[in-house]
Write a protein that holds these residues in place. Structure first.
Motif, PDB file in Angstrom:
ATOM      1  N   PRO A   2      25.973  53.209  -5.345  1.00  0.00           N
ATOM      2  CA  PRO A   2      24.686  53.452  -5.991  1.00  0.00           C
ATOM      3  C   PRO A   2      23.541  53.829  -5.003  1.00  0.00           C
ATOM      4  CG  PRO A   2      25.802  51.434  -6.473  1.00  0.00           C
ATOM      5  CD  PRO A   2      26.594  51.795  -5.408  1.00  0.00           C
ATOM      6  N   LEU A   3      23.815  53.906  -3.791  1.00  0.00           N
ATOM      7  CA  LEU A   3      22.765  54.417  -2.873  1.00  0.00           C
ATOM      8  C   LEU A   3      22.766  55.912  -2.837  1.00  0.00           C
ATOM      9  CD1 LEU A   3      23.004  52.045   0.509  1.00  0.00           C
ATOM     10  CD2 LEU A   3      21.023  52.755  -0.874  1.00  0.00           C
ATOM     11  N   ASP A   4      23.681  56.557  -3.044  1.00  0.00           N
ATOM     12  CA  ASP A   4      23.950  58.011  -3.051  1.00  0.00           C
ATOM     13  C   ASP A   4      22.874  58.757  -4.007  1.00  0.00           C
ATOM     14  OD1 ASP A   4      25.981  57.719  -1.199  1.00  0.00           O
ATOM     15  OD2 ASP A   4      27.316  57.635  -2.578  1.00  0.00           O
ATOM     16  N   GLY A   5      22.992  58.177  -5.254  1.00  0.00           N
ATOM     17  CA  GLY A   5      21.988  58.458  -6.405  1.00  0.00           C
ATOM     18  C   GLY A   5      20.758  58.099  -6.079  1.00  0.00           C
ATOM     19  N   ALA A   6      20.516  56.857  -5.512  1.00  0.00           N
ATOM     20  CA  ALA A   6      18.950  56.425  -5.602  1.00  0.00           C
ATOM     21  C   ALA A   6      18.298  57.365  -4.333  1.00  0.00           C
ATOM     22  CB  ALA A   6      19.175  54.779  -5.101  1.00  0.00           C
ATOM     23  N   LEU A   7      19.192  57.465  -3.358  1.00  0.00           N
ATOM     24  CA  LEU A   7      18.383  58.407  -2.291  1.00  0.00           C
ATOM     25  C   LEU A   7      18.078  59.881  -2.837  1.00  0.00           C
ATOM     26  CD1 LEU A   7      20.158  57.089   0.939  1.00  0.00           C
ATOM     27  CD2 LEU A   7      17.810  56.984   0.716  1.00  0.00           C
ATOM     28  N   ALA A   8      19.172  60.399  -3.488  1.00  0.00           N
ATOM     29  CA  ALA A   8      18.929  61.876  -4.050  1.00  0.00           C
ATOM     30  C   ALA A   8      17.636  61.777  -4.897  1.00  0.00           C
ATOM     31  CB  ALA A   8      20.148  62.073  -4.952  1.00  0.00           C
ATOM     32  N   GLU A   9      17.197  60.746  -5.673  1.00  0.00           N
ATOM     33  CA  GLU A   9      16.380  60.506  -6.588  1.00  0.00           C
ATOM     34  C   GLU A   9      14.860  60.498  -5.830  1.00  0.00           C
ATOM     35  OE1 GLU A   9      13.671  60.348  -9.951  1.00  0.00           O
ATOM     36  OE2 GLU A   9      15.554  61.354  -9.329  1.00  0.00           O
ATOM     37  N   LEU A  10      14.980  59.600  -4.712  1.00  0.00           N
ATOM     38  CA  LEU A  10      13.854  59.517  -3.729  1.00  0.00           C
ATOM     39  C   LEU A  10      13.416  61.048  -3.312  1.00  0.00           C
ATOM     40  CD1 LEU A  10      11.789  58.020  -2.000  1.00  0.00           C
ATOM     41  CD2 LEU A  10      13.652  57.393  -0.333  1.00  0.00           C
ATOM     42  N   HIS A  11      14.494  61.512  -2.818  1.00  0.00           N
ATOM     43  CA  HIS A  11      14.589  62.911  -1.986  1.00  0.00           C
ATOM     44  C   HIS A  11      13.951  63.811  -3.080  1.00  0.00           C
ATOM     45  CE1 HIS A  11      17.603  61.634   0.884  1.00  0.00           C
ATOM     46  NE2 HIS A  11      16.577  61.389   1.354  1.00  0.00           N
TER      47      HIS A  11
END
Length: 378
Positions: free
Chosen positions: A344-353
């Motif tokens: 889940p961190l992969d998608g959350a970080l992509a959205e933050l970026h």
């Protein structure tokens, strides 16, 4: 940022700048044991973001005529890169990772041999080397003794920390002072950075988070490596900084304050380079280019060391900037073939970026295109 924290990141903090306004924020904790909150101005080990500082210092010496960008490294460091290799490998090839020199990392941390093959992986040597003091010449020797990663000048580069340790030795040879001293005086101070420095020991001075290393699930729970000697990274990845300082640095680099416009143009000539985890990046001379459809071209670098991940990107026009830090790395477990499983961190970080670079309503940004790769080593 709250979503990144909820997805499993202990703490995340950063700064975004756009056309004169600045936003700073943080979410989560700096210390899992005490619950101490993370704050926007904390210091962070920024890993390979250091490479842009080292490349800028080299380009300053190119401008002064002390280094020839296309001169053989053997002309400057014949004792470190002797013979035919020294005659074929140029300074430019070290800067853009086309030297063919392999990374020394797997030999400094021998239990990492076989990465990313899961059966061969172990985290034992991370603890073994916590307080070990490596000499740059020792690490460079490991890289030169290993099987070559390619031929000097290949059109596709192979990312290697060996290159940037050699550049540090080159700076020392031509300036008469250590590379860390030169970079501090001519790059860090010229950029007006107040919280950026090479560490002098295993501890970070000033407020900072604990730095948790999961090592692909082999460290469960993740282990705190915020106290760790960075002698194994040197001029390739040892700097400590803040997100405010990183934004200031890249703004000053791209506006011609740190190096000349001609030098910057050289730094922005990119080629495809294969990272340590096998992904491809567009890499110049210490700069990584990220093209975001509908949002623009960004320049900067990412970096990881044990437990700390950092990303700093500035749009080509200098008006939009983002720098973020996280205090957990290599959170993905690996499948039987050694590939990172989705988290889940992969998608959350992509959205933050995405929001940091482009604002609301912009097209999605591929996770692998902007941040420290999920399965990457430093």
């Amino acid at each position: 940022m709250d979503e990144v924290h909820r997805a499993g990141m202990p703490g995340v903090f950063g700064e975004v700048r756009d056309s004169g306004w600045t936003w700073r924020g943080a979410s989560g904790v700096a210390d899992l044991r005490t619950g101490r909150p993370v704050t926007p101005g904390m210091r962070q080990r920024v890993g390979s973001v250091t490479k842009t500082f080292t490349a800028a210092a080299v380009m300053q010496q190119v401008e002064r005529g002390r280094i020839r960008l296309d001169g053989p490294i053997g002309d400057y460091l014949p004792e470190l890169v002797p013979g035919e290799r020294g005659r074929k490998i140029t300074v430019r090839m070290l800067l853009n990772h086309t030297s063919g020199l392999p990374d020394y990392l797997l030999y400094a941390f021998p239990s990492l041999q076989g990465f990313p093959s899961l059966p061969d992986m172990s985290a034992d040597s991370l603890d073994d080397n916590r307080f070990r003091e490596f000499r740059p010449e020792e690490l460079i020797g490991m890289g030169l003794a290993a099987p070559a990663a390619g031929e000097p000048g290949d059109p596709t580069g192979v990312y290697s920390n060996t290159n940037y340790l050699l550049l540090g030795q080159l700076l020392e040879r031509v300036t008469g002072r250590t590379a860390e001293e030169y970079i501090t005086r001519e790059v860090i101070r010229r950029a007006g950075l107040r919280h950026t420095a090479f560490p002098t020991g295993p501890r970070i001075e000033g407020p900072h988070p604990r730095m948790y290393e999961a090592f692909f699930g082999l460290l469960d729970p993740p282990r705190d490596y915020s106290v760790y000697s960075t002698s194994w990274t040197g001029t390739g990845a040892a700097l400590v900084s803040t997100m405010e300082d990183l934004n200031r640095f890249y703004a000053r680099l791209l506006d011609g304050t740190i190096v000349s416009r001609a030098s910057l143009a050289q730094m922005q000539r990119t080629i495809p380079v294969r990272a340590l985890d096998g992904t491809m990046v567009q890499y110049g001379l210490g700069l990584h280019r990220v093209d975001v459809p509908g949002c623009g071209t960004f320049w900067g670098h990412d970096g990881t060391v044990w437990g700390a991940g950092t990303l700093s990107l500035t749009r080509a026009d200098g008006r939009r900037q983002m720098s973020f830090a996280v205090n957990l790395t290599r959170w993905n477990t690996l499948d039987a073939s050694g590939r990172p499983r989705p988290h889940p961190l992969d998608g959350a970080l992509a959205e933050l970026h995405r929001q940091a670079m482009c604002g609301a309503g912009a097209a999605p940004v591929p996770a692998a295109s902007v941040g420290p790769a999920r399965g990457s080593l430093p």
